[in-house]
Scaffold this motif. Structure first.
Motif, mmCIF file in Angstrom:
data_model
loop_
_atom_site.group_PDB
_atom_site.id
_atom_site.type_symbol
_atom_site.label_atom_id
_atom_site.label_comp_id
_atom_site.label_asym_id
_atom_site.label_seq_id
_atom_site.Cartn_x
_atom_site.Cartn_y
_atom_site.Cartn_z
ATOM 1 N N MET A 62 0.821 -1.206 0.000
ATOM 2 C CA MET A 62 0.000 0.000 0.000
ATOM 3 C C MET A 62 0.860 1.262 0.000
ATOM 4 O O MET A 62 0.446 2.301 -0.520
ATOM 5 C CB MET A 62 -0.943 -0.005 1.198
ATOM 6 N N ALA A 63 2.061 1.160 0.558
ATOM 7 C CA ALA A 63 2.982 2.298 0.477
ATOM 8 C C ALA A 63 3.320 2.587 -0.983
ATOM 9 O O ALA A 63 3.387 3.748 -1.406
ATOM 10 C CB ALA A 63 4.250 2.010 1.270
ATOM 11 N N GLU A 101 3.249 -0.942 -10.768
ATOM 12 C CA GLU A 101 3.563 -2.343 -11.070
ATOM 13 C C GLU A 101 4.095 -3.054 -9.832
ATOM 14 O O GLU A 101 3.747 -4.213 -9.565
ATOM 15 C CB GLU A 101 4.581 -2.411 -12.207
ATOM 16 N N ARG A 102 4.922 -2.358 -9.078
ATOM 17 C CA ARG A 102 5.451 -2.940 -7.841
ATOM 18 C C ARG A 102 4.319 -3.231 -6.864
ATOM 19 O O ARG A 102 4.271 -4.300 -6.245
ATOM 20 C CB ARG A 102 6.454 -1.978 -7.212
ATOM 21 N N MET A 120 2.411 -6.866 -4.918
ATOM 22 C CA MET A 120 2.474 -7.057 -3.467
ATOM 23 C C MET A 120 1.115 -7.093 -2.783
ATOM 24 O O MET A 120 0.975 -7.713 -1.731
ATOM 25 C CB MET A 120 3.334 -5.947 -2.837
ATOM 26 N N VAL A 121 0.125 -6.411 -3.337
ATOM 27 C CA VAL A 121 -1.195 -6.393 -2.693
ATOM 28 C C VAL A 121 -2.080 -7.460 -3.332
ATOM 29 O O VAL A 121 -1.846 -7.872 -4.475
ATOM 30 C CB VAL A 121 -1.857 -5.003 -2.802
ATOM 31 N N PRO A 122 -3.097 -7.937 -2.621
ATOM 32 C CA PRO A 122 -3.966 -8.984 -3.173
ATOM 33 C C PRO A 122 -4.646 -8.541 -4.469
ATOM 34 O O PRO A 122 -5.162 -7.426 -4.560
ATOM 35 C CB PRO A 122 -4.996 -9.210 -2.055
ATOM 36 N N ARG A 123 -4.628 -9.418 -5.441
ATOM 37 C CA ARG A 123 -5.251 -9.122 -6.730
ATOM 38 C C ARG A 123 -6.747 -8.855 -6.534
ATOM 39 O O ARG A 123 -7.445 -9.600 -5.852
ATOM 40 C CB ARG A 123 -5.054 -10.289 -7.692
ATOM 41 N N LEU A 128 -6.680 -2.311 -7.342
ATOM 42 C CA LEU A 128 -7.448 -1.569 -8.344
ATOM 43 C C LEU A 128 -6.944 -0.136 -8.479
ATOM 44 O O LEU A 128 -6.892 0.408 -9.589
ATOM 45 C CB LEU A 128 -8.931 -1.581 -7.974
ATOM 46 N N ARG A 129 -6.563 0.470 -7.364
ATOM 47 C CA ARG A 129 -5.997 1.820 -7.426
ATOM 48 C C ARG A 129 -4.685 1.824 -8.200
ATOM 49 O O ARG A 129 -4.435 2.707 -9.032
ATOM 50 C CB ARG A 129 -5.789 2.368 -6.011
ATOM 51 N N ALA A 130 -3.854 0.827 -7.948
ATOM 52 C CA ALA A 130 -2.589 0.731 -8.677
ATOM 53 C C ALA A 130 -2.839 0.481 -10.159
ATOM 54 O O ALA A 130 -2.147 1.041 -11.025
ATOM 55 C CB ALA A 130 -1.733 -0.387 -8.082
ATOM 56 N N GLN A 131 -3.829 -0.336 -10.454
ATOM 57 C CA GLN A 131 -4.172 -0.617 -11.852
ATOM 58 C C GLN A 131 -4.628 0.658 -12.563
ATOM 59 O O GLN A 131 -4.271 0.892 -13.726
ATOM 60 C CB GLN A 131 -5.275 -1.673 -11.912
ATOM 61 N N ASP A 132 -5.395 1.485 -11.863
ATOM 62 C CA ASP A 132 -5.840 2.758 -12.448
ATOM 63 C C ASP A 132 -4.648 3.653 -12.773
ATOM 64 O O ASP A 132 -4.606 4.297 -13.830
ATOM 65 C CB ASP A 132 -6.779 3.479 -11.482
#
Length: 238
Positions: A185-186, A208-209, A213-216, A222-226
């Motif tokens: 989350m960091a 991408e990192r 590390m976080v659950p799919r 989803l935030r990282a994917q955005d």
């Protein structure tokens, strides 16, 4: 074809509008107060302390106390800054932004525990304000204790939910997650911070990192994917 009037045309239109309502306009003391206060606060932070103190003189109004507090803080003269803040607080005890300013001054003076107390009072008075929640979280992080870090994370997530486009807030949020051992989350918060700043290459790298590390499918994933999708779209646009 021109779709917007030129500046001169806009100015004439505004003058006409103002003239039409001149007889209907009413003074708004509350609006005038907040405008003067915002102007005074900004000036006190941007102009030299000597100039501010000379300009304010012996004015005993609340805005003058605020301006002197900021000027003395920037000199720095913490005792005089504290005295001016006490006078301002006595005049407006239930003003959340007075307590927020007090917290900021204390935090920047490295008086972390009193800063937390001041920000906590501001949060009590304005629990939904992202700026105040962000300052509260920052002060809690400065304590660098397990309990402080935990409370900071909660405050900063509340702030992000209300205003997700503040780089400093997102940086503090990343620190709070990292201190709690949640590096995934960091990285999400860091990716969002770089995206807000327009640094899409760095945003994509951290997104991408984070996704590794976080659950799919989780909110963080989803935030990282955005962020990653936004970065890739920006890359295609060149």
């Amino acid at each position: 074809m021109r779709t917007h009037p030129l500046t001169a045309d806009r100015l004439r239109a505004m003058k006409g509008f103002a003239a039409a309502y001149a007889d209907k306009a009413r003074d708004d003391p509350e609006a005038e107060y907040w405008f003067a206060r915002a102007k005074g606060k900004l000036g006190a932070f941007l102009q030299s302390p000597r100039y501010t103190l000379r300009k304010v003189g012996k004015d005993s109004s609340g805005i003058a106390h605020m301006r002197r507090a900021i000027a003395y803080h920037r000199q720095p003269n913490p005792d005089k800054a504290a005295a001016e803040m006490r006078a301002l607080e006595a005049e407006r005890p239930n003003d959340p932004y007075v307590h927020e300013l007090k917290g900021q001054i204390l935090l920047e003076s490295r008086r972390f525990a009193p800063a937390v107390k001041a920000y906590a009072r501001a949060v009590d008075l304005a629990p939904g304000n992202a700026l105040i929640l962000g300052g509260y979280g920052r002060a809690l992080l400065a304590l660098n204790t397990k309990d402080g870090n935990r409370k900071a994370l909660a405050a900063l997530e509340k702030a992000r939910a209300r205003d997700p486009y503040q780089p400093r807030l997102l940086r503090d949020l990343a620190v709070a997650y990292a201190r709690g051992g949640n590096n995934g989350m960091a990285s999400v918060a860091t990716a969002e911070r770089y995206a807000v700043m327009g640094r899409m290459k760095d945003a994509a790298m951290h997104a991408e990192r984070a996704m590794g590390m976080v659950p799919r499918g989780s909110p963080g994933w989803l935030r990282a994917q955005d962020v990653l999708a936004t970065a890739e779209a920006a890359k295609k646009r060149g």
